[in-house]
Scaffold this motif. Structure first.
Motif, short mmCIF file in Angstrom:
data_model
loop_
_atom_site.label_atom_id
_atom_site.label_comp_id
_atom_site.label_asym_id
_atom_site.label_seq_id
_atom_site.Cartn_x
_atom_site.Cartn_y
_atom_site.Cartn_z
N LYS A 126 0.85 -1.19 0.00
CA LYS A 126 0.00 0.00 0.00
C LYS A 126 0.89 1.24 0.00
CE LYS A 126 -3.84 -2.17 2.45
NZ LYS A 126 -4.70 -2.13 3.64
N LYS A 184 -1.25 8.22 -0.34
CA LYS A 184 -1.85 8.90 -1.48
C LYS A 184 -1.54 10.38 -1.57
CE LYS A 184 -3.43 5.60 -3.74
NZ LYS A 184 -2.81 5.34 -5.05
N GLN A 207 -9.37 16.13 -9.65
CA GLN A 207 -9.70 14.85 -10.24
C GLN A 207 -10.84 15.06 -11.22
OE1 GLN A 207 -12.40 12.32 -10.04
NE2 GLN A 207 -11.09 11.23 -11.51
N SER A 243 -4.97 6.33 -9.07
CA SER A 243 -5.47 5.39 -8.08
C SER A 243 -5.52 3.99 -8.69
CB SER A 243 -6.88 5.80 -7.63
OG SER A 243 -7.80 5.64 -8.71
N THR A 244 -5.80 3.02 -7.85
CA THR A 244 -5.91 1.64 -8.35
C THR A 244 -7.09 1.48 -9.30
OG1 THR A 244 -7.13 1.08 -6.34
CG2 THR A 244 -4.76 0.61 -6.37
N SER A 245 -8.06 2.41 -9.21
CA SER A 245 -9.21 2.36 -10.12
C SER A 245 -8.96 3.16 -11.39
CB SER A 245 -10.46 2.88 -9.41
OG SER A 245 -10.26 4.21 -8.94
N LYS A 246 -7.71 3.58 -11.60
CA LYS A 246 -7.26 4.28 -12.81
C LYS A 246 -7.78 5.71 -12.91
CE LYS A 246 -6.43 0.08 -15.48
NZ LYS A 246 -6.62 -0.63 -16.77
N ASP A 247 -8.19 6.28 -11.78
CA ASP A 247 -8.48 7.70 -11.75
C ASP A 247 -7.16 8.47 -11.68
OD1 ASP A 247 -11.30 7.45 -11.72
OD2 ASP A 247 -11.22 6.99 -9.57
N ALA A 298 -2.45 6.70 -15.72
CA ALA A 298 -3.61 5.96 -15.21
C ALA A 298 -3.34 4.46 -15.09
CB ALA A 298 -4.81 6.20 -16.12
N PRO A 329 -0.70 2.87 -10.57
CA PRO A 329 -0.96 3.63 -9.34
C PRO A 329 0.27 3.88 -8.49
CG PRO A 329 -1.72 1.36 -9.11
CD PRO A 329 -1.36 1.54 -10.57
#
Length: 537
Positions: free
Chosen positions: A3, A6, A264, A297-301, A394, A397
């Protein structure tokens, strides 16, 4: 998967600390160095555990204290025969001489922040010693002359703290990571948030005391202007050991203003913000600095974080942004007024609740695996090009893309005033960085950063593709001193001109003056003409 924090500032500052070594060479020979240190009454050292010497009890602790890049912590990474921590100038001189008499390569460690571990790892499997400068960290501030003498083992945090202890109206232009050693930072140039106003750290060096390969201490007059020129921006580990630096303090207002704003949005919208930034940040009032950190982010944001610093009041900063970059839509409460030294703390990446007292701590607890690369940009990148770059961000992350603006006084300083050459015509510098954890697929991680670097090729400086030596990148090439058939000066030109452009040949001349036997060297060191390594003589 590991982890990661951020906060992009925290993220960046994890990576601006690395150092390393752990090891295993063919068994080191301890007696010559041990006998020499004893004869010179140097007691602050530790030997490799295979020596069975009583000092070895502290070896692993001292070895790992500044080991930040876990890429160099493997069991197969060569370990130093000894770690010496001199307490005085005389001990520093004798430490250098003992290494030479014992035919051991020398690595100088100040803050331990070489991305490629140049202060931690040897040339090939050569036995080596680390001379750790941490106890030579005194700072003497003289407000009457507006200068300070800073010993070579001091960190930026120790320098800034000492200045703030004397006055709130002076500062020094440099990086914001407090555990970075001044010597490595100054030697490569030293980019910071006051760079557009006052130039690099190296532009503000007035004098230095250099321990040369023969143990003589040379001030500016004794070393000569060519070597003094090379010390400022010509890269660390090349010229000798800087015992201390004399720096010019700069004036700062009672209050400066900072902001830290994250956006974002869809990638095409973020690309428009970066595109506009290219036409604003390098051309603003030179008291203003706005960097961009790009992360995902891990969600590709994708997230854009704008870090602003202004040498002036909140009201003035608001007026400038509203007039020149209103698209940022910064709320008034997001502009924060503070003293200069508080701004360094704000930007430092230290944990919440830290105070300026924490500047004196040399230890960074967050460690990771790190890989970096760099570029310079001379023409604005198109929105289409930026969109592609953000799409690359993206995908990863653990990646970080940092844009630092140039312009201001950097456009007015000649490219050969000191060894650092990247001046007029550069609108910003790029740092590509990747951090990963134990158990992650290193090959896949390295593949991403290499693909990103390749993608940026059409958009960045070329002929040569320039790089910043403090973001050292061994992918650009290394020198092999063992191959006597190589023309080392010409081979090193392949990467030397990327770091130093037209200053490379002058650096070779300076190296030949101060260290013709190449005592101080590493995989991307500046070679002297007619190279001979000191262990061949």
């Amino acid at each position: 998967m590991a982890k990661f924090h951020k906060n992009p500032i925290f993220f960046l500052h994890i990576l601006i600390f690395f150092h390393q070594f752990d090891v295993l060479i063919s068994q080191p020979t301890h007696s010559p160095i041990l006998n020499c240190l004893n004869n010179q009454k140097i007691t602050n050292f530790t030997l490799h555990p295979t020596s069975n010497h009583h000092s070895s009890l502290h070896y692993n602790h001292l070895l790992k204290f500044s080991l930040q890049n876990l890429r160099f912590a493997s069991e197969s990474t060569p370990k130093p025969t000894a770690i010496i921590i001199p307490d005085t100038k005389v001990q520093l001189i004798n430490s250098v001489l003992c290494c030479r008499r014992s035919a051991l390569d020398i690595r100088i460690r100040c803050g331990g922040h070489s991305y490629a571990g140049m202060s931690s790892i040897p040339r090939g499997n050569n036995p080596f010693v680390i001379i750790d400068m941490m106890n030579l960290n005194r700072v003497i501030v003289d407000l009457e002359s507006e200068t300070a003498w800073v010993e070579g083992g001091a960190t930026l945090g120790e320098l800034y703290s000492a200045i703030a202890d004397h006055s709130s109206y002076y500062g020094f232009p440099g990086g914001v990571t407090p555990t970075v050693g001044v010597s490595g930072h100054f030697s490569g140039g030293g980019i910071g948030v006051m760079g557009r106003k006052y130039g690099l750290s190296a532009d503000n060096i007035l004098d230095a005391d250099l321990v040369d390969p023969d143990g003589y201490v040379l001030g500016r007059a004794e070393m000569g202007e060519e070597v003094f020129w090379a010390l400022r921006g010509g890269g660390g580990g090349n010229w000798g050991v800087v015992y201390r630096w004399k720096v010019q303090l700069v004036h700062v207002p009672k209050k400066v203003t900072c902001f830290f704003v994250t956006k974002q949005a869809p990638i095409n919208e973020l690309a428009k913000l970066v595109y506009k930034w290219q036409f604003v940040a390098p051309y603003m009032d030179d008291s203003f600095h706005i960097s961009i950190y790009l992360t995902a982010s891990t969600s590709k944001d994708v997230y854009l974080t704008f870090l602003g610093f202004y040498l002036g009041s909140k009201l003035e900063a608001i007026k400038i942004i509203d007039r020149q970059f209103s698209e940022l839509k910064i709320r008034q409460e997001e502009y924060l007024e503070m003293s200069w030294v508080e701004s360094v703390l704000f930007l430092s990446g230290l944990p919440k609740g830290s105070t300026t007292r924490d500047f004196k701590s040399r230890y960074w607890s967050s460690k990771s695996y790190i890989k970096t690369k760099s570029d310079y940009v001379r023409e604005p990148v198109s929105i289409e090009g930026l969109t592609g770059a953000l799409e690359m961000v993206a995908l990863e992350p653990r990646g970080l893309f940092l844009l630092d603006p140039y312009g201001g006084i950097m456009d007015q300083i000649s490219s050969d005033s000191i060894a650092f050459p990247h001046r007029k015509g550069n609108i910003y510098n790029i740092l590509y960085a990747l951090l990963w954890g134990e158990g992650d697929d290193e090959d896949r991680c390295l593949s991403w950063i290499n693909r990103f670097y390749d993608y940026m090729t059409p958009f960045v400086a070329s002929n040569p593709r320039a790089a910043y030596v403090n973001y050292i990148d061994l992918d650009l090439g290394i020198t092999d001193f063992a191959n006597s058939n190589d023309n080392i000066v010409e081979k090193a030109r392949a990467w030397g001109e990327k770091y130093f452009l037209g200053n490379y040949d002058r650096l070779v001349k300076a190296k030949t003056i101060i260290d013709p036997q190449n005592v101080f060297h590493h995989q991307q060191g500046i070679p002297p003409s007619n190279v001979k390594t000191h262990d061949e003589l």
